[in-house]
Enzyme design. Structure first.
Site, PDB file in Angstrom:
ATOM      1  CE  LYS A   1       6.199  -0.334  -9.339  1.00  0.00           C
ATOM      2  NZ  LYS A   1       5.166  -1.400  -9.201  1.00  0.00           N
TER       3      LYS A   1
ATOM      4  CG  ASP B   1       2.554  -3.238   2.188  1.00  0.00           C
ATOM      5  OD1 ASP B   1       2.721  -2.717   1.077  1.00  0.00           O
ATOM      6  OD2 ASP B   1       1.426  -3.546   2.637  1.00  0.00           O
TER       7      ASP B   1
ATOM      8  CB  ALA C   1       7.611  -3.108  -0.125  1.00  0.00           C
ATOM      9  CB  ALA C   2       2.773  -5.529  -0.753  1.00  0.00           C
ATOM     10  N   PRO C   3       3.402  -5.763  -3.996  1.00  0.00           N
ATOM     11  CG  PRO C   3       2.975  -6.789  -6.064  1.00  0.00           C
ATOM     12  CD  PRO C   3       2.857  -5.460  -5.353  1.00  0.00           C
ATOM     13  N   GLY C   4       6.092  -6.623  -4.171  1.00  0.00           N
ATOM     14  CA  GLY C   4       7.508  -6.905  -4.056  1.00  0.00           C
ATOM     15  C   GLY C   4       8.315  -6.861  -5.332  1.00  0.00           C
TER      16      GLY C   4
ATOM     17  CB  CYS D   1      -0.782   1.310 -11.816  1.00  0.00           C
ATOM     18  SG  CYS D   1      -1.658   0.632 -10.392  1.00  0.00           S
TER      19      CYS D   1
ATOM     20  CG  ASP E   1      -0.081   4.330   8.391  1.00  0.00           C
ATOM     21  OD1 ASP E   1       0.237   4.668   7.235  1.00  0.00           O
ATOM     22  OD2 ASP E   1      -1.062   4.824   8.981  1.00  0.00           O
TER      23      ASP E   1
END
Length: 299
Positions: free
Chosen positions: A114, A132, A109-112, A227, A159
């Site tokens: 999405k 995360d 999830a980080a950095p959040g 990305c 994890d």
């Protein structure tokens, strides 16, 4: 950015790609539709940033100039009425297409950004589990969620490759850790490490995607995204999923957005044929960063 020349066999215009990979990156802002309507946002943007351009293919989203505009400093940002994000990174949530009332897992999830996009797309109705493996990074997720006033989000610190429990999620997002080649425009190419061990990263990504498939209910949707441009981290990861476990589905894109299909062969290695249903974003096609998105259906 000479290291990006390795993609000459799969990009349509190498010179345009290399030039765009270090050009300034436009920003986008989107309305927190839980608290602000598109109409109200358009009205304040007309005053705050007349240059803002509504994106017809991403509802509630406006592109603002790459330089001289800082939406993160606007009062509306501090009040949680808007959020700012890189345009191309909006597509994993759009492709996952979460619905109100569903159970959704954001495995990395980080950095959040999405995570917040998922909850807003669901009208803050349902549940989004933001996971995360780094506790310190989860704080950033919680900060974004709190600022936007979203209540459907819970956090977990695990994890992702070992995420416990049985199948129970309607949709799972795996925005996987990657070498980040597609983010070069953020730093004009200065901070991107292209010497990474693709095979090491691929092992982690395969573990995350395999676990995501197991956590989705039969018939559920999984989106895998990165990305980066590397086939080792994209198509090769999809190839690691047994076809009888999950199918890779076609993704219908708006005609205004240019994407390339996934590739079925790279450096002598052939992949399962349906990896061609994935989509590749090159920076020179839509004036964005680089991205890869695939949608899978749990069988």
């Amino acid at each position: 950015m000479d290291a990006l020349r390795r993609y000459a066999p799969i990009v349509d215009d190498l010179d345009a790609f290399l030039a765009s990979a270090v050009a300034p990156l436009p920003k986008v802002v989107w309305a927190n539709r839980v608290r602000l309507s598109d109409t109200a946002m358009a009205e304040f943007l007309a005053r705050r940033c007349p240059e803002a351009e509504a994106l017809s293919y991403l509802d509630g989203t406006w592109r603002v100039p790459a330089q001289g505009v800082r939406p993160g400093k606007w009062p509306e940002f501090a009040l949680g009425l808007i959020h700012t994000q890189e345009e191309v990174s909006l597509w994993p949530v759009a492709v996952l297409d979460p619905r109100a009332g569903e159970a959704v897992l954001d495995l990395c999830a980080a950095p959040g950004n999405k995570t917040a996009g998922l909850a807003v797309a669901m009208g803050d109705a349902g549940s989004v589990l933001a996971n995360d493996r780094k506790w310190s990074r989860l704080q950033g997720v919680q900060d974004i969620v709190a600022r936007l006033g979203l209540t459907a989000v819970m956090a977990s610190h695990m994890d992702g490759t070992q995420f416990p429990g049985e199948t129970r999620f309607d949709r799972v997002l795996v925005d996987a850790p990657c070498t980040g080649e597609g983010t070069s425009r953020k730093s004009r190419g200065e901070a991107v490490d292209l010497s990474s061990d693709y095979s090491k990263m691929q092992r982690l990504q395969k573990g995350l995607l395999r676990r995501a498939v197991e956590l989705a209910r039969p018939g559920g949707t999984i989106v895998y995204s990165t990305c980066t441009y590397a086939p080792e981290e994209n198509e090769a990861v999809l190839d690691g999923i047994y076809p009888e476990k999950a199918a890779i589905e076609p993704i219908a894109m708006p005609p205004e957005v240019t994407v390339d299909p996934g590739i079925t062969e790279w450096q002598g290695q052939r992949y399962r044929e349906d990896v061609a249903n994935a989509i590749r974003f090159w920076p020179h096609h839509n004036d964005t960063g680089g991205f890869f998105v695939a949608r899978l259906r749990r069988l």
